[in-house]
Enzyme design. Structure first.
Site, PDB file in Angstrom:
ATOM      1  CE  LYS A 228      -3.566   1.422   2.727  1.00  0.00           C
ATOM      2  NZ  LYS A 228      -4.494   1.471   3.855  1.00  0.00           N
ATOM      3  CB  SER A 230      -0.627   4.729   3.371  1.00  0.00           C
ATOM      4  OG  SER A 230      -1.092   3.411   3.483  1.00  0.00           O
ATOM      5  CE  LYS A 231       0.023  -0.844   6.631  1.00  0.00           C
ATOM      6  NZ  LYS A 231      -1.258  -0.916   5.914  1.00  0.00           N
ATOM      7  CB  SER A 232       5.687   1.944   0.314  1.00  0.00           C
ATOM      8  OG  SER A 232       5.292   2.844  -0.687  1.00  0.00           O
TER       9      SER A 232
END
Ligand code: GLU
Length: 303
Positions: A228, A230-232
């Site tokens: 995702k 947002s997580k990277s």
């Protein structure tokens, strides 16, 4: 006298950082569908998890939405100011036995992959969480506006899920159901990462005697590693000072035709043209696409 609105959508970001390209795709998709149906579009700040929140992120997200021509059609709702509503719903569920206090810790549930189907608490003196009692064999299905039929065996795959955490914080599942109803939301349009939360939300609506809105889950934008955004690290925030190029890329990630949009500035004109040219039948019926594919799409169809 006017009757209930036929269409009211919403965008409900958690203030865990700035809006990135993936959040822009979700915001634009839900805004376009609301405009297409001549409905309203509301923004709700989901600020119920202080440990995960970034100071100033909510204001930055609201500023980005405004810069991108998507201010809320009504007052912005902040979940942190609505504890009484969630407490009222929880009290009803506890009173009729649909919810129960649970002392099980993560460790207690490790042997069953964290899926709670009966209490196995080793220490009943720790503060309890409150869980929804999921009936044996409970299976929930719904027809997603884009992804088609989706079914889940909530009992086997999710189990009795948390409504209020042991630390006293409200769980997303309870707050989202209470607020979507309290705000009169008819159409929930959001990223496909929440597809498998929807059966839980429908189950909760039924237990609270609430109607179920329509759901449509847009493709989630992933980085090259399949994470995702947002997580990277690829979660570069979108630039408030240059909204149109990012909107154009999001428009094409949503499968829309760039030709009628070429050269339109400023953002207010771009958004007006987008609402006139939006075709819901062009939305890609996939649950995810990579950031690169979304941009290549954009580059390929721009030539
Ligand atoms: N606050 C959730 C998120 O940012 C979205 C909730 C929803 O759209 O239902 O992932």
């Amino acid at each position: 006298m006017t009757g209930p609105l036929p269409y009211r959508g919403r965008f409900a970001p958690s203030p865990t950082g700035r809006l990135h390209f993936g959040s822009l795709v979700a915001a634009l998709g839900s805004w376009l569908l609301a405009r297409y149906h001549r409905g309203e579009w509301l923004v709700r700040v989901e600020d119920l998890d202080p440990p995960r929140e970034v100071p100033g992120a909510a204001q930055a997200q609201l500023a980005t939405l405004a810069a991108f021509g998507m201010p809320s059609d009504g007052p912005v709702v902040w979940q942190s100011q609505r504890h009484d509503l969630y407490a009222g719903a929880l009290a009803r569920l506890l009173a009729d036995g649909s919810a129960f206090q649970c002392h099980c810790s993560r460790g207690d549930l490790a042997a069953v992959n964290g899926i709670h189907r009966q209490c196995v608490a080793s220490d009943r003196s720790r503060p309890p969480a409150v869980r929804l009692r999921v009936a044996e064999g409970a299976r929930i299905g719904f027809d997603d506006g884009l992804q088609g039929r989706f079914e889940q065996d909530v009992d086997r795959d999710v189990g009795d899920f948390v409504l209020r955490r042991a630390d006293g914080h409200w769980a997303y599942q309870l707050a989202v159901v209470v607020d979507d109803h309290a705000q009169g939301i008819t159409d929930v349009v959001r990223g496909a990462d929440l597809l498998d939360s929807t059966p839980r939300q429908i189950l909760l609506q039924r237990m609270l005697g609430l109607p179920t809105p329509r759901y449509l889950h847009l493709p989630l934008i992933l980085d090259a590693q399949g994470q995702k955004l947002s997580k990277s690290m690829a979660a570069l925030p979108v630039d408030d000072d240059a909204p149109v190029p990012a909107l154009m890329a999001a428009w094409q990630a949503l499968g829309q035709d760039p030709a009628p949009m070429a050269g339109i500035l400023p953002v207010s004109g771009w958004m007006a043209a987008a609402s006139a040219h939006f075709r819901p039948e062009r939305l890609p019926k996939v649950t995810s696409m990579t950031f690169a594919a979304a941009h290549n799409n954009a580059a390929a169809s721009a030539v």
